[in-house]
Scaffold this motif. Sequence first.
Motif, PDB file in Angstrom:
ATOM      1  N   LEU A  52       0.864  -1.198  -0.086  1.00 24.05           N
ATOM      2  CA  LEU A  52       0.075  -0.157   0.129  1.00 24.05           C
ATOM      3  C   LEU A  52       0.855   1.377  -0.034  1.00 24.05           C
ATOM      4  O   LEU A  52       0.457   2.352  -0.518  1.00 24.05           O
ATOM      5  CB  LEU A  52      -0.898   0.085   1.153  1.00 24.05           C
ATOM      6  CG  LEU A  52      -2.179  -0.935   1.305  1.00 24.05           C
ATOM      7  CD1 LEU A  52      -2.884  -1.057   2.574  1.00 24.05           C
ATOM      8  CD2 LEU A  52      -2.974  -0.604   0.119  1.00 24.05           C
ATOM      9  N   ASP A  56       2.214   1.814  -3.388  1.00 28.05           N
ATOM     10  CA  ASP A  56       0.991   2.440  -4.456  1.00 28.05           C
ATOM     11  C   ASP A  56       1.013   3.616  -4.217  1.00 28.05           C
ATOM     12  O   ASP A  56       0.675   4.685  -4.957  1.00 28.05           O
ATOM     13  CB  ASP A  56      -0.430   1.633  -4.047  1.00 28.05           C
ATOM     14  CG  ASP A  56      -0.452   0.198  -4.603  1.00 28.05           C
ATOM     15  OD1 ASP A  56       0.346   0.104  -5.445  1.00 28.05           O
ATOM     16  OD2 ASP A  56      -1.167  -0.319  -4.215  1.00 28.05           O
ATOM     17  N   GLY A  59       3.690   5.803  -5.441  1.00 32.54           N
ATOM     18  CA  GLY A  59       3.373   5.969  -6.881  1.00 32.54           C
ATOM     19  C   GLY A  59       2.479   6.983  -7.399  1.00 32.54           C
ATOM     20  O   GLY A  59       2.693   8.130  -8.255  1.00 32.54           O
ATOM     21  N   ARG A  60       1.483   7.283  -6.584  1.00 31.94           N
ATOM     22  CA  ARG A  60       0.504   8.241  -6.892  1.00 31.94           C
ATOM     23  C   ARG A  60       1.001   9.602  -6.556  1.00 31.94           C
ATOM     24  O   ARG A  60       0.625  10.499  -7.237  1.00 31.94           O
ATOM     25  CB  ARG A  60      -0.977   8.054  -6.076  1.00 31.94           C
ATOM     26  CG  ARG A  60      -1.602   6.867  -6.587  1.00 31.94           C
ATOM     27  CD  ARG A  60      -2.796   6.892  -5.719  1.00 31.94           C
ATOM     28  NE  ARG A  60      -2.779   6.405  -4.269  1.00 31.94           N
ATOM     29  CZ  ARG A  60      -2.806   5.289  -3.802  1.00 31.94           C
ATOM     30  NH1 ARG A  60      -2.986   4.356  -4.757  1.00 31.94           N
ATOM     31  NH2 ARG A  60      -2.919   5.070  -2.636  1.00 31.94           N
TER      32      ARG A  60
END
Length: 263
Positions: free
Chosen positions: A14, A17, A20-21
């Motif tokens: 998580l 993720d 990455g955002r």
Amino acid sequence: MEPSPLGSVDKALLTLDALGRAGADGTSLAALSTEVGANKSTLHRTLAALRHRGYAEQSADGTYRLGPAVLGLASAFLAEENLPALLRPALDALSAEVDELVHLGVLAGQEVVYLEKVEPRRAVRVWSAVGRRRPAATTALGRALLAAGPLSAGPLSAGPDGGTPETEAALAAYTAPGTTTDRLRAAVDEARRTGVATETEENEPGIACAAVAVLRAGRPLAAVSITAPVERMTGPARDARISALRELLPTVLPAGLAVPPAP
């Protein structure tokens, strides 16, 4: 969604993720804590482990962003030897939709290498083989890749004096026996304008192809083509096959991959 069987690993994923955002500017520990749903001390240890393996890095101002090791994973996943298995479901779906021969190819210098093919239910009067190489300039696959990659920038149309030296040199580098610079220019212009490259009886009498590039982050990764007898690549039949490349294929590609936008 069912809970993860291993919470610590799930938190690390998580966190990746979320990084990455956040993009290249990164994000703060406090923001990550809120987004991931972990307290700061736990998340700090997770980030330390990710930094140790190169999957995260910390800027001088304390913000976190993805590390370079992530690129290695992406490159391995999208490596040429993995593409046939990765894209096979999309090729199967496309072939089933149009009941025609479908190819997957990549650019290797001035040639296209055929990595995979899916045969239709009906007979096709064309020979093809995985591993075959053909000049990029004379194939729909190659033209799609050239239009999205090496010949994607700058004007290609010839001016009163035949175009700029840079334009002519770029085209000449890929022109191959069986075509001309002018023909390649027109084919690439068409592909850049419409998002679809075509070839009609330039490789085999009675056979035509249409192809689109498969893009990752706007850059060509491979190309997919439909090959059929000429009579099934004209009029409404051609429109149906072009539509399948433009509209169906993007919906069955793996996440993160796309085709050039329609005009």
